[in-house]
Design a protein around this motif. Structure first.
Motif, PDB file in Angstrom:
ATOM      1  N   ASN A  38      -7.016  58.579   4.798  1.00  0.00           N
ATOM      2  CA  ASN A  38      -6.639  57.618   3.772  1.00  0.00           C
ATOM      3  C   ASN A  38      -7.621  56.451   3.771  1.00  0.00           C
ATOM      4  OD1 ASN A  38      -5.342  56.002   1.905  1.00  0.00           O
ATOM      5  ND2 ASN A  38      -3.811  55.271   3.364  1.00  0.00           N
ATOM      6  N   PHE A  39      -8.582  56.472   2.856  1.00  0.00           N
ATOM      7  CA  PHE A  39      -9.584  55.407   2.790  1.00  0.00           C
ATOM      8  C   PHE A  39      -9.043  54.140   2.131  1.00  0.00           C
ATOM      9  CE2 PHE A  39     -12.268  59.072   3.553  1.00  0.00           C
ATOM     10  CZ  PHE A  39     -13.227  58.561   4.410  1.00  0.00           C
ATOM     11  N   ALA A  40      -7.807  54.180   1.665  1.00  0.00           N
ATOM     12  CA  ALA A  40      -7.170  52.978   1.119  1.00  0.00           C
ATOM     13  C   ALA A  40      -6.276  52.306   2.155  1.00  0.00           C
ATOM     14  CB  ALA A  40      -6.352  53.329  -0.128  1.00  0.00           C
ATOM     15  N   HIS A  41      -6.329  52.764   3.393  1.00  0.00           N
ATOM     16  CA  HIS A  41      -5.439  52.244   4.432  1.00  0.00           C
ATOM     17  C   HIS A  41      -5.619  50.739   4.626  1.00  0.00           C
ATOM     18  CE1 HIS A  41      -2.500  53.740   7.257  1.00  0.00           C
ATOM     19  NE2 HIS A  41      -2.979  52.962   8.208  1.00  0.00           N
ATOM     20  N   GLY A  42      -6.849  50.285   4.656  1.00  0.00           N
ATOM     21  CA  GLY A  42      -7.109  48.862   4.849  1.00  0.00           C
ATOM     22  C   GLY A  42      -6.571  48.008   3.725  1.00  0.00           C
ATOM     23  N   GLU A  43      -6.614  48.531   2.497  1.00  0.00           N
ATOM     24  CA  GLU A  43      -6.110  47.753   1.360  1.00  0.00           C
ATOM     25  C   GLU A  43      -4.593  47.647   1.375  1.00  0.00           C
ATOM     26  OE1 GLU A  43      -9.866  47.273   0.913  1.00  0.00           O
ATOM     27  OE2 GLU A  43      -9.066  49.287   1.227  1.00  0.00           O
ATOM     28  N   PHE A  44      -3.910  48.663   1.881  1.00  0.00           N
ATOM     29  CA  PHE A  44      -2.455  48.545   2.004  1.00  0.00           C
ATOM     30  C   PHE A  44      -2.090  47.526   3.080  1.00  0.00           C
ATOM     31  CE2 PHE A  44      -2.411  52.710  -0.154  1.00  0.00           C
ATOM     32  CZ  PHE A  44      -1.442  52.446  -1.110  1.00  0.00           C
ATOM     33  N   TYR A  45      -2.896  47.447   4.111  1.00  0.00           N
ATOM     34  CA  TYR A  45      -2.717  46.392   5.116  1.00  0.00           C
ATOM     35  C   TYR A  45      -2.910  45.016   4.479  1.00  0.00           C
ATOM     36  CZ  TYR A  45      -5.109  43.115   8.303  1.00  0.00           C
ATOM     37  OH  TYR A  45      -5.554  41.996   8.952  1.00  0.00           O
ATOM     38  N   MET A  46      -3.955  44.892   3.667  1.00  0.00           N
ATOM     39  CA  MET A  46      -4.221  43.620   2.977  1.00  0.00           C
ATOM     40  C   MET A  46      -3.075  43.258   2.039  1.00  0.00           C
ATOM     41  SD  MET A  46      -5.204  42.591  -0.339  1.00  0.00           S
ATOM     42  CE  MET A  46      -6.044  44.025  -1.010  1.00  0.00           C
ATOM     43  N   ILE A  47      -2.576  44.243   1.293  1.00  0.00           N
ATOM     44  CA  ILE A  47      -1.466  43.991   0.371  1.00  0.00           C
ATOM     45  C   ILE A  47      -0.234  43.532   1.150  1.00  0.00           C
ATOM     46  CG2 ILE A  47       0.180  45.093  -1.195  1.00  0.00           C
ATOM     47  CD1 ILE A  47      -2.460  44.501  -2.520  1.00  0.00           C
ATOM     48  N   GLY A  48       0.001  44.114   2.320  1.00  0.00           N
ATOM     49  CA  GLY A  48       1.132  43.680   3.136  1.00  0.00           C
ATOM     50  C   GLY A  48       1.020  42.221   3.533  1.00  0.00           C
ATOM     51  N   ALA A  49      -0.185  41.805   3.940  1.00  0.00           N
ATOM     52  CA  ALA A  49      -0.404  40.411   4.331  1.00  0.00           C
ATOM     53  C   ALA A  49      -0.281  39.470   3.137  1.00  0.00           C
ATOM     54  CB  ALA A  49      -1.782  40.268   4.974  1.00  0.00           C
ATOM     55  N   MET A  50      -0.893  39.833   2.012  1.00  0.00           N
ATOM     56  CA  MET A  50      -0.847  38.984   0.832  1.00  0.00           C
ATOM     57  C   MET A  50       0.562  38.920   0.254  1.00  0.00           C
ATOM     58  SD  MET A  50      -3.963  37.879   0.595  1.00  0.00           S
ATOM     59  CE  MET A  50      -3.932  37.078  -1.005  1.00  0.00           C
ATOM     60  N   LEU A  51       1.268  40.054   0.309  1.00  0.00           N
ATOM     61  CA  LEU A  51       2.609  40.107  -0.274  1.00  0.00           C
ATOM     62  C   LEU A  51       3.597  39.252   0.502  1.00  0.00           C
ATOM     63  CD1 LEU A  51       4.344  41.347  -2.487  1.00  0.00           C
ATOM     64  CD2 LEU A  51       4.760  43.311  -0.983  1.00  0.00           C
ATOM     65  N   ILE A  52       3.507  39.262   1.830  1.00  0.00           N
ATOM     66  CA  ILE A  52       4.453  38.452   2.598  1.00  0.00           C
ATOM     67  C   ILE A  52       4.213  36.969   2.332  1.00  0.00           C
ATOM     68  CG2 ILE A  52       3.088  38.229   4.739  1.00  0.00           C
ATOM     69  CD1 ILE A  52       5.747  38.712   6.236  1.00  0.00           C
ATOM     70  N   SER A  53       2.948  36.581   2.154  1.00  0.00           N
ATOM     71  CA  SER A  53       2.645  35.195   1.806  1.00  0.00           C
ATOM     72  C   SER A  53       3.201  34.848   0.428  1.00  0.00           C
ATOM     73  CB  SER A  53       1.134  34.979   1.837  1.00  0.00           C
ATOM     74  OG  SER A  53       0.800  33.675   1.397  1.00  0.00           O
ATOM     75  N   ALA A  54       3.033  35.758  -0.534  1.00  0.00           N
ATOM     76  CA  ALA A  54       3.519  35.498  -1.895  1.00  0.00           C
ATOM     77  C   ALA A  54       5.045  35.400  -1.936  1.00  0.00           C
ATOM     78  CB  ALA A  54       3.035  36.605  -2.832  1.00  0.00           C
ATOM     79  N   ILE A  55       5.717  36.263  -1.172  1.00  0.00           N
ATOM     80  CA  ILE A  55       7.180  36.239  -1.147  1.00  0.00           C
ATOM     81  C   ILE A  55       7.684  34.933  -0.545  1.00  0.00           C
ATOM     82  CG2 ILE A  55       9.225  37.290  -0.106  1.00  0.00           C
ATOM     83  CD1 ILE A  55       7.802  39.988  -0.341  1.00  0.00           C
ATOM     84  N   MET A  56       7.081  34.526   0.566  1.00  0.00           N
ATOM     85  CA  MET A  56       7.531  33.308   1.226  1.00  0.00           C
ATOM     86  C   MET A  56       7.283  32.074   0.367  1.00  0.00           C
ATOM     87  SD  MET A  56       6.376  34.116   5.169  1.00  0.00           S
ATOM     88  CE  MET A  56       6.917  32.510   5.758  1.00  0.00           C
ATOM     89  N   ILE A  57       6.135  32.030  -0.312  1.00  0.00           N
ATOM     90  CA  ILE A  57       5.820  30.887  -1.162  1.00  0.00           C
ATOM     91  C   ILE A  57       6.650  30.913  -2.442  1.00  0.00           C
ATOM     92  CG2 ILE A  57       4.013  29.801  -2.563  1.00  0.00           C
ATOM     93  CD1 ILE A  57       1.994  30.722  -0.460  1.00  0.00           C
TER      94      ILE A  57
END
Length: 291
Positions: A38-57
Motif C-alpha cells: 500500500n503506497f498510500a499508507h503514509g498519506e492515511f497516517y497523515m490524514i489521521g494526524a490532520m483529522l484529529i487536529s481538525a476534529i479537536m479544533i
C-alpha cells in the motif's frame, strides 16, 4: 551522557519506536494477506494526524474523544479502499496495485494541502506540554501517553490474531490462500478485515504521533519510507519482524540524532535496508515468522 539523559533518550526512543511498530504493523498486515504494498499508507497516517487536529479544533472535544473517531474513520476508509479498488485485483496484479495506491496517495496529499494548507501545526491537548519530574529526570507526558496507547493496541492486535477465530482465519489466509479456501475461509471477507485493520492502525499511529511531532500535509511520505524499510528489514509480511524492527529503529534513531542529523539517520536506515536486500532478501526474520 548522564544517566538521566540516557533514560530520557531511551524513553523517547521507545515511545517513537512503539508508534513506528504500530504503523509498520498495518503495512505488514495488508501485505501478509493481500501480497500488495500500500503506497498510500503514509498519506492515511497523515490524514489521521490532520483529522484529529481538525476534529479537536472544529468541535472542541478533547483528545480522548477525537482519537476513536479518527480510528473508526480510518477503518471505514480501509474497507472502502478494498471494496472499490483492491477487491477487483487478481493475485499478482502488482503493477495495478502500485498505480492505484500511488494515485490515492497523490489525491490524499493534495486534498489535504487544499483543505488545510501547507502550514505545520501542533496538536494542543491538556498534556502536550506537561512533564513528569523525578529528581533530575524530566519525562514528557505526551510520550508516556503515546507509548501507552501503542503498547495497548499492539497487545490487542496480538490477542486478536492468536486468540480469535477471525484472527486465526486471517493468519491462515496469509500462510496459504489455497488451503484457506479449501477449509471454507472467505478470502474477500478476511482481506477486507485486513485492509480495514491495517488502515485503522495507520490512522491511529497518525493520531498518536501527532502528540510528539508537528503535523503537515506532506508528512506522510517521510514515515512511509521508514515503514517500507522496517517491513523489508523485518521480513515482508512478518508482523513480529515489523514490531521488533520498529522498536529498534525508534530507539536507535533517538540516540543517533543526538550526534547526527535526521537526514544522516535516514541514510543509515536505507543503507541497512539495501544490505538486507542484498544478503538476506527475505528479511531478518524470514517468511517462516509471517503473522
Amino acid at each position: 551522557m548522564t544517566p538521566e539523559v540516557f533514560v530520557e533518550v531511551l524513553i523517547n526512543g521507545i515511545a517513537i519506536g512503539s508508534v513506528y511498530a504500530l504503523f509498520a504493523l498495518g503495512l505488514a498486515l495488508i501485505f501478509g494477506v493481500l501480497e500488495f504494498v500500500n503506497f498510500a499508507h503514509g498519506e492515511f497516517y497523515m490524514i489521521g494526524a490532520m483529522l484529529i487536529s481538525a476534529i479537536m479544533i472544529g468541535t472542541g472535544v478533547n483528545y480522548w474523544l477525537a482519537l476513536p473517531v479518527v480510528v473508526m474513520a480510518s477503518l471505514v476508509a480501509g474497507v472502502v479502499l478494498y471494496d472499490v479498488f483492491w477487491r477487483r485485483l487478481r493475485q499478482g496484479d502488482y503493477e495495478k496495485s502500485i498505480l492505484i495506491t500511488i494515485g490515492i496517495a497523490l489525491i490524499l496529499q493534495n486534498g489535504a494541502l487544499y483543505v488545510w494548507g501547507p502550514t505545520p501545526r501542533l496538536l494542543e491537548t491538556g498534556f502536550t506540554t506537561s512533564v513528569i519530574v523525578l529528581g533530575d529526570l524530566v519525562i514528557p507526558v505526551a510520550r508516556i501517553v503515546a507509548m501507552s496507547i501503542s503498547f495497548t493496541v499492539l497487545l490487542l492486535v496480538y490477542l486478536g490474531l492468536n486468540k480469535t477465530r477471525g484472527g486465526l482465519a486471517l493468519r491462515g489466509v496469509a500462510q496459504n490462500r489455497a488451503a484457506a479456501t479449501m477449509v471454507g475461509i472467505q478470502l474477500h471477507k478476511i482481506s477486507r478485515v485486513a485492509v480495514g485493520v491495517g488502515i485503522g492502525l495507520c490512522g491511529l499511529s497518525g493520531g498518536v504521533l501527532a502528540l510528539i511531532y508537528t503535523i503537515f500535509p506532506t508528512m506522510g511520505y517521510i514515515l512511509a519510507f521508514k515503514a517500507f524499510a522496517i517491513v523489508i528489514i523485518g521480513g515482508l509480511g512478518s508482523l513480529a519482524g515489523a514490531i521488533i524492527v520498529g522498536f529498534t529503529l525508534g530507539i536507535v534513531e533517538s540516540f543517533v540524532t543526538l550526534y547526527m542529523s535526521s537526514g544522516s539517520m535516514n541514510m543509515l536506515v536505507f543503507g541497512a535496508m539495501i544490505a538486507v536486500l542484498l544478503f538476506r532478501p527475505l528479511g531478518l526474520f524470514g517468511r517462516q515468522l509471517r503473522l
